[in-house]
Design a protein around this motif. Sequence first.
Motif, PDB file in Angstrom:
ATOM      1  N   ARG A 304       0.836  -1.208   0.000  1.00 20.37           N
ATOM      2  CA  ARG A 304       0.000   0.000   0.000  1.00 20.37           C
ATOM      3  C   ARG A 304       0.867   1.253   0.000  1.00 20.37           C
ATOM      4  O   ARG A 304       0.576   2.222  -0.710  1.00 20.37           O
ATOM      5  CB  ARG A 304      -0.905  -0.010   1.228  1.00 20.37           C
ATOM      6  CG  ARG A 304      -1.839   1.200   1.340  1.00 20.37           C
ATOM      7  CD  ARG A 304      -2.689   1.109   2.585  1.00 20.37           C
ATOM      8  NE  ARG A 304      -1.866   1.019   3.782  1.00 20.37           N
ATOM      9  CZ  ARG A 304      -1.326   2.085   4.406  1.00 20.37           C
ATOM     10  NH1 ARG A 304      -1.521   3.305   3.914  1.00 20.37           N
ATOM     11  NH2 ARG A 304      -0.606   1.918   5.494  1.00 20.37           N
ATOM     12  N   GLN A 308       1.194   4.208  -3.009  1.00 22.98           N
ATOM     13  CA  GLN A 308       1.025   5.649  -2.770  1.00 22.98           C
ATOM     14  C   GLN A 308       2.175   6.439  -3.385  1.00 22.98           C
ATOM     15  O   GLN A 308       1.978   7.567  -3.862  1.00 22.98           O
ATOM     16  CB  GLN A 308       0.944   5.914  -1.269  1.00 22.98           C
ATOM     17  CG  GLN A 308      -0.324   5.382  -0.609  1.00 22.98           C
ATOM     18  CD  GLN A 308      -0.319   5.570   0.895  1.00 22.98           C
ATOM     19  OE1 GLN A 308       0.700   5.933   1.491  1.00 22.98           O
ATOM     20  NE2 GLN A 308      -1.457   5.312   1.536  1.00 22.98           N
ATOM     21  N   TRP A 311       1.725   6.387  -7.371  1.00 18.15           N
ATOM     22  CA  TRP A 311       0.622   7.168  -7.929  1.00 18.15           C
ATOM     23  C   TRP A 311       1.054   8.497  -8.556  1.00 18.15           C
ATOM     24  O   TRP A 311       0.681   8.790  -9.699  1.00 18.15           O
ATOM     25  CB  TRP A 311      -0.447   7.385  -6.861  1.00 18.15           C
ATOM     26  CG  TRP A 311      -1.561   8.277  -7.311  1.00 18.15           C
ATOM     27  CD1 TRP A 311      -1.804   9.560  -6.916  1.00 18.15           C
ATOM     28  CD2 TRP A 311      -2.577   7.964  -8.262  1.00 18.15           C
ATOM     29  NE1 TRP A 311      -2.898  10.071  -7.546  1.00 18.15           N
ATOM     30  CE2 TRP A 311      -3.395   9.106  -8.389  1.00 18.15           C
ATOM     31  CE3 TRP A 311      -2.862   6.841  -9.032  1.00 18.15           C
ATOM     32  CZ2 TRP A 311      -4.492   9.155  -9.241  1.00 18.15           C
ATOM     33  CZ3 TRP A 311      -3.952   6.885  -9.884  1.00 18.15           C
ATOM     34  CH2 TRP A 311      -4.757   8.030  -9.983  1.00 18.15           C
TER      35      TRP A 311
END
Length: 411
Positions: A304, A308, A311
């Motif tokens: 995760r 991030q 992105w």
Amino acid sequence: MDWKGDEARLGQLCQLFQLASSPDNHVQQQVMQTLNQFSQLPDFNMYLVTVFAKMTNQEEVVRQRAGLLLKTNLNIAAPGSIPPPVADYVQAHALLAVRDGSKVIRHTAGTVLTTIILKVGLAGAAQTLEKLAENLADPSADSVEGSFNALNKICEDGMMMIKQMWDEPDEQTQLFISWAEKRLLPRVFEYASPAAPVHARQNAIECLNHFALNCAFTDPKFPTLLQFSSRYFEVLGVLANDEDVCVMKNVCKGFVCVIESQWQCLNTQTAEVVLQYMLKASRHPEYVVRLEALEVWTPCTNSRIMLQLVWPLLKDLIPVLLGNMVYSQADYMGMEHSQVEDDNAAVPDSAQEIAPRIHKDRGEDKDDDDDGGGQSSGGAWGAEWTARKAAASSLDNLATAFRGDILEVVL
């Protein structure tokens, strides 16, 4: 061991290796027959290593053939079957050859040493290992390059041995780990520096990767090597600005390992810097650099935190991935030869050939994939992993991870 062979036999051996270049099949057969007769000598390997390492007045090809035949003989010998005096003699003379002025001879010496160490074990090659490590401090560039080449092969074999004994490390494994920790790695790290010659940097990062990529720096099973993990990560950062393609390729391999295994020395800030570097490397003009750099994006989809960080890069990353998905020369080189020979580009496709694949029975053409071939054979585009396949896999995994959010970037 004080051994002195028959001068006439040494000369005859050199002549045989010279004649091995003859295109005449009859001559080739005679050479093989005579070599088979020589092989019956109990000290045949002593003759071979003497021609290889000591007879520097002979042509390079003659010496190399002697070394390669010696390696073959050692390779087929059963472990523990080589008498210690013979093993010591071969190792001592092969150590001379790693300092030779010929790169071909130095590298052949490395294969000879690697092979005999596998046969006699680390305990029986302790002096050889120590000498190779000492040679890294030698002022002779040839000696450093030849010793590094041999050590790289030894470390590769050593890590293979560790993987085989991962659950229950044996005495050989412990000896290798101890030698690497105390004698080898501290000296290798000294050459993993921009100030070192290019051949030393290439060998140093490759040698370190044998350990890092096989989890030796991060697995608690080998606590004495854990101390090198942070230093290795620092080396990757220092060599990231290297312009040598071989060094860059191995730096990318290292960064992929660090990201994929989520090393403890990796934090958000350093991970962001690493991904920026890998994005740049993913569009590097050299194919081998791109191939390794593209491997980092799929592991990012398993975290995760890494997602991030990826992105904000998507607007730049997606075009890079799409650009790498264009068929390259490497893809055509990996294509099955039959597909090239049976090129029918000028022949119109039949209705069956251009029918949508979804209409085909699942039992038919089950070996077909997106590259036009099966999983076992690799299909028309070959089984070799390419930058195009790596980019496609990365884009597929990123699309799965970001789902609809990726559309605003792609579109």
